[in-house]
Write a protein that holds these residues in place. Structure first.
Motif, short mmCIF file in Angstrom:
data_model
loop_
_atom_site.label_atom_id
_atom_site.label_comp_id
_atom_site.label_asym_id
_atom_site.label_seq_id
_atom_site.Cartn_x
_atom_site.Cartn_y
_atom_site.Cartn_z
N SER A 168 17.06 -128.29 -54.26
CA SER A 168 16.27 -128.26 -52.35
C SER A 168 16.09 -126.88 -52.26
O SER A 168 15.94 -125.10 -52.14
CB SER A 168 17.83 -128.81 -51.37
N ARG A 169 14.47 -127.23 -51.24
CA ARG A 169 13.64 -125.91 -50.93
C ARG A 169 13.88 -125.12 -49.92
O ARG A 169 14.45 -123.78 -50.15
CB ARG A 169 12.53 -126.24 -51.01
N TRP A 170 15.07 -125.47 -49.17
CA TRP A 170 15.58 -125.06 -48.05
C TRP A 170 16.11 -123.79 -48.35
O TRP A 170 16.51 -122.90 -47.98
CB TRP A 170 16.19 -125.72 -47.45
N ILE A 171 17.18 -123.91 -49.58
CA ILE A 171 17.76 -122.75 -49.86
C ILE A 171 16.80 -121.47 -50.12
O ILE A 171 17.24 -120.73 -50.26
CB ILE A 171 18.38 -123.67 -51.96
N ALA A 172 15.68 -122.24 -51.33
CA ALA A 172 14.62 -120.70 -51.75
C ALA A 172 13.96 -120.22 -50.07
O ALA A 172 14.35 -119.70 -50.12
CB ALA A 172 13.71 -120.79 -52.29
N GLN A 173 13.46 -121.00 -49.03
CA GLN A 173 13.13 -120.84 -47.95
C GLN A 173 13.85 -120.59 -47.08
O GLN A 173 13.54 -119.26 -45.77
CB GLN A 173 12.21 -121.69 -47.18
N ALA A 174 15.02 -120.60 -46.99
CA ALA A 174 15.51 -120.10 -45.73
C ALA A 174 17.16 -120.22 -45.39
O ALA A 174 17.53 -119.00 -45.46
CB ALA A 174 15.96 -121.65 -44.61
N ALA A 175 17.79 -120.76 -46.76
CA ALA A 175 19.51 -120.07 -46.86
C ALA A 175 19.50 -119.14 -48.21
O ALA A 175 20.34 -117.56 -47.20
CB ALA A 175 20.57 -121.41 -47.89
N ARG A 176 18.29 -118.90 -49.19
CA ARG A 176 18.99 -117.29 -49.61
C ARG A 176 18.66 -116.30 -48.82
O ARG A 176 19.22 -115.79 -48.74
CB ARG A 176 18.50 -117.71 -50.75
N PRO A 177 17.98 -116.65 -48.13
CA PRO A 177 17.07 -114.95 -47.01
C PRO A 177 18.50 -115.34 -46.24
O PRO A 177 19.21 -114.03 -45.82
CB PRO A 177 16.06 -115.67 -46.50
N ALA A 178 18.80 -115.90 -45.13
CA ALA A 178 19.62 -115.99 -43.97
C ALA A 178 21.36 -115.04 -44.39
O ALA A 178 20.84 -114.65 -43.83
CB ALA A 178 19.99 -117.08 -43.24
N VAL A 179 21.49 -115.64 -46.03
CA VAL A 179 22.69 -115.68 -46.27
C VAL A 179 22.95 -114.58 -46.88
O VAL A 179 23.60 -113.81 -46.72
CB VAL A 179 23.15 -116.71 -47.52
N THR A 180 22.06 -113.77 -47.69
CA THR A 180 22.38 -112.57 -48.59
C THR A 180 21.48 -111.74 -47.25
O THR A 180 22.39 -111.15 -47.89
CB THR A 180 20.73 -112.60 -49.81
N VAL A 181 20.63 -111.84 -46.92
CA VAL A 181 20.94 -110.69 -45.97
C VAL A 181 21.57 -110.38 -44.77
O VAL A 181 22.64 -109.63 -44.12
CB VAL A 181 19.75 -111.18 -45.07
N GLY A 182 22.23 -112.07 -44.22
CA GLY A 182 23.22 -111.43 -43.25
C GLY A 182 24.70 -110.90 -43.84
O GLY A 182 24.99 -110.32 -43.44
N VAL A 183 24.91 -111.57 -45.21
CA VAL A 183 25.49 -110.62 -45.76
C VAL A 183 25.76 -109.23 -45.92
O VAL A 183 26.54 -108.83 -45.64
CB VAL A 183 25.89 -111.09 -47.13
N VAL A 184 24.26 -109.00 -46.52
CA VAL A 184 24.74 -108.00 -46.53
C VAL A 184 24.38 -106.49 -45.36
O VAL A 184 24.73 -105.55 -45.30
CB VAL A 184 22.56 -107.53 -47.23
N PHE A 185 23.95 -107.10 -44.29
CA PHE A 185 23.96 -106.79 -43.03
C PHE A 185 25.41 -105.75 -42.55
O PHE A 185 25.78 -105.44 -41.74
CB PHE A 185 23.16 -107.32 -41.64
N THR A 186 26.10 -107.32 -42.93
CA THR A 186 27.17 -107.19 -42.10
C THR A 186 28.10 -105.95 -43.44
O THR A 186 29.03 -105.07 -42.82
CB THR A 186 28.91 -108.64 -42.31
N LEU A 187 28.06 -105.99 -44.75
CA LEU A 187 28.18 -104.81 -45.64
C LEU A 187 27.85 -103.56 -44.51
O LEU A 187 28.83 -102.56 -45.01
CB LEU A 187 28.09 -105.42 -46.66
N TYR A 188 27.43 -103.43 -44.40
CA TYR A 188 26.63 -101.81 -44.01
C TYR A 188 27.69 -101.24 -42.89
O TYR A 188 28.43 -100.50 -42.99
CB TYR A 188 25.34 -102.53 -42.67
N THR A 189 28.47 -102.56 -42.19
CA THR A 189 29.70 -101.73 -41.50
C THR A 189 30.46 -101.86 -41.79
O THR A 189 31.81 -100.63 -42.71
CB THR A 189 29.70 -102.87 -40.68
#
Lengths: 453, 313
Positions: free
Chosen positions: B60-81
């Motif tokens: 699905s193109r949604w993985i590349a275009q929406a899910a991956r940016p949302a999930v990776t950025v979300g996890v990484v920003f959570t890890l900040y704390t």
């Protein structure tokens, strides 16, 4: 030292004047040893500037005698070691063609010492649609060199093509293309009995092969219009800031279209004429509507529009202080340069020259004055900050202005299409039909056996 | 299977795995906080592994275009704390060493800057420091939406790598920054205005002082700026002065040592180069395994929007 300083200034000036400068085949210019660069000549004193900044070695250029009447240019020629040539057509302006013997001897000595020389064999900068016949001075120089040194010392004669997208337009683009070099002594060995005239013809053919040469201005205009359409591919334009196609690709497209146009003009003249008229009508309709060919295929999708608004609004808002500061501090020299270019230019050949050269002087004087004032009036830390920001914001304001203009233009077109969808539908449909017609004609070229009427 | 996993996903998965391993190693005899940290990071790792497994097989193109940016950025920003707290709980603090490096190798003791920290300067530098947050969120949106697929993937990979690499510092060289470590050495606390108050409240809301080394304010914003300078010059030039101001702000506001800035800069510049290289390598690996260079038939489309070339008006 003076040459390096001039080269640096020229590089900055050209980076500001041109949106894109592309250089191809630089590896064909030997880094060492005697080199004779022979470009076409269409943009007056900007041509040597483009070469001096692109070629990574000291280049001796030639200039016509009458330019020395300008005291600033005379000083520049002296500082850069420019060799002055006297043209026959300038005799009434004080030129003395007998002195060319001495000029050729100087150029010969530079080549003997392993230097690089640039001569413009057309002898004059022009706006003609095609290359003009070459003078034999360059070939005579090469033949004399080969006769003096034989095969023991090489002289690389490099044909050069200079292409400008719009030479009388600020922020247009340039493509410099170096052709396959010819070793003068080997060429003479391969062509026994050949003289400078034969070498001139050979060099002419080589330069012609790497430049675009039209039969007429009309042909140039027709192909330009067709290329503008073909390059859109009938598809949505790229976002602003990412829509800069390679200059080389543009000229290659023009060359392909020209090849097809000429061949089909013989094989299917009626079809070609009909298409040319159709393209002309379409371009006229676009001009009346104030719409660029690529904008015809603008997406009206709400998501795309939202992305466009976010992208452009962000830059417009965040960049406004920088752009404002840059504009405020560069408006005076910018307007002065523009006024100078207008006052000095009598034809399109000299507009770029009359912008770049006075511009360098005006901006240098302005910077000197403003920075002196800054360091005099401000504490050192603030003066240093001001000095760093001045060129930065100036360049920024230039890019910002272009971007804001494009965004405004695209917004206007979008609103026109929004209020009158039929306009976009009709223009897009006709645009795609023309592109398809060009494609069909190109297909006929690819299958010559089907060309029979 | 490995060839199917996106390099940005790998970077995030790796830092999560490291976090869990550190927790496991420190649980015996460790603080209670390590236990909670283990639970949080193990849960994140499990969830992220499930996402990676799904993303690796989905077309699905949604993985590349929406899910991956949302999930990776979300996890990484959570890890900040979470990683900042984990580092402080699991490892010995590195503030003394970082302060020593500043004072002895770089010749700038953090407290020596106090004479410059006037309310006006503090407030002036609080503005770019506060702008960091909208800058990265806008960049995340504009960097992943509307970019050509390969460029978007390179952007995301390099950015995630910037965070993942920096988090190694958070975990193994935990530091609170001069504002906490030298609190007793400063003559007075910082005073600014509304923007400084905003920054102070923002820092407090993310859990206080941690993760000083390396500076992600510098690393992340420099990465975004340099990537833009390469692909969208005007945007890069627009934010460049703000990024330069962020360098000054991190020092003036006492959040970082100079060595943090140096490390952040090095990481960002390396990741700008490494991101595209990793994506190219990943695409080659996919092709070597008989896959398409990018997953999904319509990898060129953007979030359900028509993309350049396929929009028929």
């Amino acid at each position: 030292m003076l040459y390096s300083a001039f080269r640096l200034l020229a590089t900055i000036a050209l980076e500001v004047f041109f949106r894109r400068i592309e250089v191809e085949g630089l590896d064909r210019v030997p880094a060492q040893g005697a080199v004779l660069l022979l470009p076409n000549h269409t943009n007056s004193l900007v041509d040597p500037l483009v070469l001096v900044t692109a070629i990574d070695r000291r280049l001796t250029v030639t200039a016509k005698h009458v330019l020395r009447q300008n005291p600033l240019l005379r000083a520049l020629f002296w500082a850069l070691g420019v060799v002055v040539v006297h043209r026959r057509q300038d005799v009434d302006k004080g030129a003395d063609p007998r002195q060319n013997v001495e000029a050729l001897a100087r150029l010969g000595a530079i080549l003997d010492a392993g230097g690089a020389v640039c001569l413009f064999p057309e002898g004059v900068s022009h706006s003609g649609p095609a290359l003009r016949p070459f003078h034999s001075g360059a070939a005579r120089l090469a033949v004399a060199f080969a006769q003096r040194h034989g095969p023991s010392k090489a002289l690389s004669v490099v044909p050069v093509g200079l292409h400008y997208t719009d030479k009388d337009t600020f922020r247009s683009s340039v493509w410099l293309r170096c052709g396959e070099p010819v070793d003068a002594s080997r060429w003479l060995a391969d062509h026994p009995g050949a003289d400078a005239r034969a070498l001139t013809q050979d060099i002419y053919d080589r330069v012609r092969a790497i430049t675009l040469n039209y039969d007429s201005r009309r042909e140039s205009a027709v192909l330009g219009m067709a290329a503008e359409l073909v390059v859109t591919a009938g598809a949505m334009p790229a976002p602003l800031g990412r829509d800069e196609p390679e200059v080389a690709a543009w000229f290659r497209l023009l060359a392909r279209l020209q090849e097809g146009y000429r061949q089909l003009s013989h094989e299917a003249p009626d079809a070609v004429q009909a298409l040319v008229q159709r393209i002309g009508r379409y371009r006229a309709a676009l001009r009346r509507a104030g719409i660029l060919p690529a904008e015809v295929f603008l997406s009206m999708h709400p998501g795309r529009v939202a992305l466009f608004v976010l992208r452009e609004f962000e830059l417009l808002v965040v960049g406004a202080p920088l752009a404002g500061w840059g504009t405020l501090h560069h408006a005076a020299p910018y307007l002065a340069t523009r006024a100078a270019a207008r006052a000095l230019s009598t034809d399109e050949d000299h507009w770029a020259t009359n912008t770049v050269y006075p511009g360098v002087v005006i901006f240098l004087v302005w910077y000197l004055a403003v920075l002196t004032l800054a360091w005099w009036l401000m504490p050192p830390a603030w003066a240093a900050l001001y000095s760093a920001l001045l060129p930065y914001t100036g360049y920024y304001a230039l890019l910002y202005r272009e971007r804001a203009g494009s965004a405004l233009r695209r917004t206007r077109t979008f609103l026109r299409f929004l209020t009158k969808p039929s306009l976009q539908r009709d223009l897009a449909s006709e645009g795609r039909a023309i592109i398809d017609s060009i494609g069909r004609l190109a297909a006929r070229l690819d299958s010559p056996h089907e060309v029979t009427p | 299977m490995l060839a199917r996993i996106h390099p940005a996903d790998r970077a995030v998965w790796l830092i999560l795995a490291i976090a869990v391993l550190v927790c496991l190693a420190r649980v015996p005899g460790g603080a209670a906080e390590v236990w909670s940290s283990l639970l949080v990071h193990a849960a994140l790792l499990a969830g992220f592994t499930a996402y990676v497994a799904f993303a690796a097989t989905s077309q699905s193109r949604w993985i590349a275009q929406a899910a991956r940016p949302a999930v990776t950025v979300g996890v990484v920003f959570t890890l900040y704390t979470t990683l900042g707290h984990l580092g402080l709980a699991a490892m010995p603090p590195a503030d003394a060493a970082l302060s020593w490096v500043d004072a002895h190798l770089l010749g700038l003791h953090p407290v020596a800057l106090e004479r410059l920290q006037t309310p006006l300067l503090v407030e002036a530098f609080a503005v770019p420091y506060a702008l960091f947050i909208p800058y990265i969120y806008l960049s995340a949106a504009l960097g992943t939406l509307g970019r050509p697929p390969v460029e978007r993937d390179a952007f995301l990979t390099g950015w995630m790598l910037t965070y993942a690499t920096s988090y190694l510092g958070y975990v193994f060289l935990p530091a609170q920054g001069p504002i906490a470590f030298h609190a007793a050495d400063y003559v007075s606390a910082l005073h600014g205005g509304a923007f400084h108050d905003l920054v102070v409240r923002g820092v407090a809301s993310t859990g206080g002082f941690f993760g000083a080394f390396p500076s992600l304010h510098v690393g992340s914003s420099l990465y975004l700026c340099v990537f833009d300078l390469r692909t969208n010059r005007l945007r890069g030039l627009t934010y460049f002065p703000i990024v330069v101001s962020i360098y000054g702000a991190t020092l003036v506001l006492r959040y970082h040592y100079v060595i943090d800035l140096v490390a952040g800069t090095v990481i960002a510049l390396l990741c700008v180069r490494t991101g595209p290289a990793l994506v190219r390598r990943w695409m080659r690996a996919r092709m070597a395994h008989g896959l398409t260079p990018l997953p999904g038939e319509d990898a060129h489309a953007v979030l359900g929007l028509p993309s350049a070339g396929d929009d028929r008006t």
